[in-house]
Design a protein around this motif. Structure first.
Motif, PDB file in Angstrom:
ATOM      1  N   GLU A  73       0.809  -1.225   0.000  1.00  0.00           N
ATOM      2  CA  GLU A  73       0.000   0.000   0.000  1.00  0.00           C
ATOM      3  C   GLU A  73       0.840   1.271   0.000  1.00  0.00           C
ATOM      4  O   GLU A  73       0.314   2.373   0.063  1.00  0.00           O
ATOM      5  N   LYS A  74       2.129   1.127  -0.023  1.00  0.00           N
ATOM      6  CA  LYS A  74       3.005   2.300   0.116  1.00  0.00           C
ATOM      7  C   LYS A  74       3.061   3.079  -1.201  1.00  0.00           C
ATOM      8  O   LYS A  74       3.347   2.492  -2.253  1.00  0.00           O
ATOM      9  N   PRO A  75       2.829   4.369  -1.170  1.00  0.00           N
ATOM     10  CA  PRO A  75       2.893   5.138  -2.406  1.00  0.00           C
ATOM     11  C   PRO A  75       4.327   5.298  -2.913  1.00  0.00           C
ATOM     12  O   PRO A  75       5.276   5.312  -2.115  1.00  0.00           O
ATOM     13  N   ALA A  76       4.452   5.433  -4.219  1.00  0.00           N
ATOM     14  CA  ALA A  76       5.786   5.552  -4.842  1.00  0.00           C
ATOM     15  C   ALA A  76       6.587   6.692  -4.228  1.00  0.00           C
ATOM     16  O   ALA A  76       7.805   6.582  -4.025  1.00  0.00           O
ATOM     17  N   ALA A  77       5.906   7.795  -3.922  1.00  0.00           N
ATOM     18  CA  ALA A  77       6.629   8.952  -3.375  1.00  0.00           C
ATOM     19  C   ALA A  77       7.303   8.603  -2.050  1.00  0.00           C
ATOM     20  O   ALA A  77       8.387   9.109  -1.744  1.00  0.00           O
ATOM     21  N   PHE A  79       8.515   5.617  -1.208  1.00  0.00           N
ATOM     22  CA  PHE A  79       9.731   4.843  -1.520  1.00  0.00           C
ATOM     23  C   PHE A  79      10.855   5.802  -1.910  1.00  0.00           C
ATOM     24  O   PHE A  79      11.987   5.682  -1.456  1.00  0.00           O
ATOM     25  N   PHE A  80      10.502   6.764  -2.770  1.00  0.00           N
ATOM     26  CA  PHE A  80      11.522   7.668  -3.317  1.00  0.00           C
ATOM     27  C   PHE A  80      12.013   8.652  -2.264  1.00  0.00           C
ATOM     28  O   PHE A  80      13.216   8.772  -2.012  1.00  0.00           O
ATOM     29  N   LEU A  81      11.074   9.331  -1.604  1.00  0.00           N
ATOM     30  CA  LEU A  81      11.478  10.375  -0.654  1.00  0.00           C
ATOM     31  C   LEU A  81      12.163   9.773   0.579  1.00  0.00           C
ATOM     32  O   LEU A  81      13.074  10.371   1.138  1.00  0.00           O
ATOM     33  N   GLY A  82      11.711   8.570   0.979  1.00  0.00           N
ATOM     34  CA  GLY A  82      12.360   7.903   2.125  1.00  0.00           C
ATOM     35  C   GLY A  82      13.619   7.161   1.709  1.00  0.00           C
ATOM     36  O   GLY A  82      14.305   6.574   2.533  1.00  0.00           O
ATOM     37  N   ASP A  83      13.911   7.156   0.424  1.00  0.00           N
ATOM     38  CA  ASP A  83      15.050   6.430  -0.157  1.00  0.00           C
ATOM     39  C   ASP A  83      15.110   5.012   0.420  1.00  0.00           C
ATOM     40  O   ASP A  83      16.098   4.587   1.039  1.00  0.00           O
ATOM     41  N   PHE A  84      14.004   4.306   0.165  1.00  0.00           N
ATOM     42  CA  PHE A  84      13.753   2.969   0.700  1.00  0.00           C
ATOM     43  C   PHE A  84      14.988   2.080   0.615  1.00  0.00           C
ATOM     44  O   PHE A  84      15.540   1.861  -0.455  1.00  0.00           O
ATOM     45  N   PHE A  85      15.420   1.562   1.746  1.00  0.00           N
ATOM     46  CA  PHE A  85      16.528   0.613   1.882  1.00  0.00           C
ATOM     47  C   PHE A  85      17.915   1.184   1.587  1.00  0.00           C
ATOM     48  O   PHE A  85      18.889   0.432   1.573  1.00  0.00           O
ATOM     49  N   ALA A  86      18.018   2.501   1.372  1.00  0.00           N
ATOM     50  CA  ALA A  86      19.350   3.085   1.116  1.00  0.00           C
ATOM     51  C   ALA A  86      20.227   2.942   2.358  1.00  0.00           C
ATOM     52  O   ALA A  86      21.453   2.834   2.266  1.00  0.00           O
ATOM     53  N   ASP A  87      19.571   2.928   3.506  1.00  0.00           N
ATOM     54  CA  ASP A  87      20.257   2.817   4.794  1.00  0.00           C
ATOM     55  C   ASP A  87      21.234   1.654   4.863  1.00  0.00           C
ATOM     56  O   ASP A  87      22.289   1.747   5.472  1.00  0.00           O
TER      57      ASP A  87
END
Ligand code: CO8
Length: 260
Positions: A73-77, A79-87
């Motif tokens: 259910e997560k919106p694309a924005a 993923f992008f703004l949170g920089d999903f999994f970049a951590d």
């Protein structure tokens, strides 16, 4: 520090981290993500610890991927703004200078395969299965699968796995260079901890430099890599452990490492 989705224990100089959501096949949700970052930071900061092992709880899975229910259910924005999994690239792969091993005890799919490939090497149970099935969900690897799998097994197999989502068993994974060794499932964690204890018992700076050197081979051309290797070797010759290691060899005795 107490965790809810992972277990952390020490076995001598080895930190054993266990992904602990067995009912969800250890799927990687944002809480696991955050707790793993904390656990690796604690391992790295603890001078008594020389090597870590990451495994999954239960007999079925190391990790069956990023948590699909959380992502659905997560919106694309986001993923992008949170920089999903970049951590993980920044705070686990880059920030962990000490060696660590992935002990893959079953399914390592999607983000699970990608997490295993972040380790310095993988020990696989005979039941292990690796795959990048994201295409079946309408997406693609997002935590290094297309890059690390290709470097590990070559274009043909990586492309086939990413395009069809097919899994690779332990024997094929070993044959293809994805895993260092296969161990019977029942012995996997003990074997991985023992291997990690061997590494933790090595002179600390030499272990860290050996890790860095091998990783540099994936980042640079041969000439630059060879130069970096020589320079790092030369730096190690200034350590107390180099003096001790060579003196112990000449004097036919066990070395006593200082870690400096
Ligand atoms: N996420 C959430 N829950 C999961 C996941 C997952 N990845 N995998 C399994 N589960 C859950 C199931 O939903 C099920 O829960 P419940 O009992 O509540 O229904 C439980 O775990 C057991 O699973 P199954 O009943 O499906 O067990 P089976 O033995 O029948 O099947 C499989 C095992 C083959 C492993 C199957 O569970 C499966 O295919 N899982 C999904 C594998 C997958 O597609 N992984 C990739 C996920 S996408 C991903 O990782 C992207 C990473 C990159 C993101 C970074 C972006 C920048």
């Amino acid at each position: 520090m107490s965790y809810e989705t992972i277990l952390v224990e020490t076995r001598g100089a080895v930190t054993l981290i266990t992904l602990n959501r067995p009912k969800a096949l250890n799927a990687l949700n944002s809480q696991v993500c955050a707790e793993l970052v904390e656990a690796f930071a604690a391992f790295e900061a603890d001078d008594t610890q020389g090597c870590a092992v990451l495994t999954g709880s239960g007999d079925k899975a190391f990790a069956a991927g990023a948590d699909i229910k959380e992502m659905a259910e997560k919106p694309a924005a986001d993923f992008f703004l949170g920089d999903f999994f970049a951590d993980w690239q920044a705070r686990i792969v880059r920030a962990t200078r000490k060696p660590w091993i992935a002990a893959v005890n079953g399914f390592a799919l999607g983000g699970g395969c990608e997490l295993a490939m972040m380790a310095d090497f993988i020990l696989a149970a005979d039941t292990a299965k690796f795959g990048q099935p994201e295409i079946k969900l309408g997406v693609a690897p997002g935590m290094g699968g297309s890059q690390r799998l290709t470097r590990a097994v070559g274009k043909a197999k990586a492309m086939e796995m990413c395009l069809t989502g097919r899994m690779m068993g332990a024997e094929e994974a070993e044959r293809s260079g994805l895993v260092a060794r296969i161990v019977p499932l029942a012995d996997l964690v003990e074997d991985a901890v023992k291997t990690a204890q061997t590494i933790a018992g090595m002179p600390r700076m030499a272990a860290m430099v050996n890790k860095e050197m091998v990783n540099i081979a994936f980042e640079t051309g041969l000439e630059q890599g060879l130069l970096t290797e020589r320079r790092l070797f030369q730096i190690l010759t200034a350590t107390q452990d180099k003096a001790e290691g060579m003196a112990a060899f000449v004097e036919k005795r066990q070395a006593v490492w200082k870690g400096r």
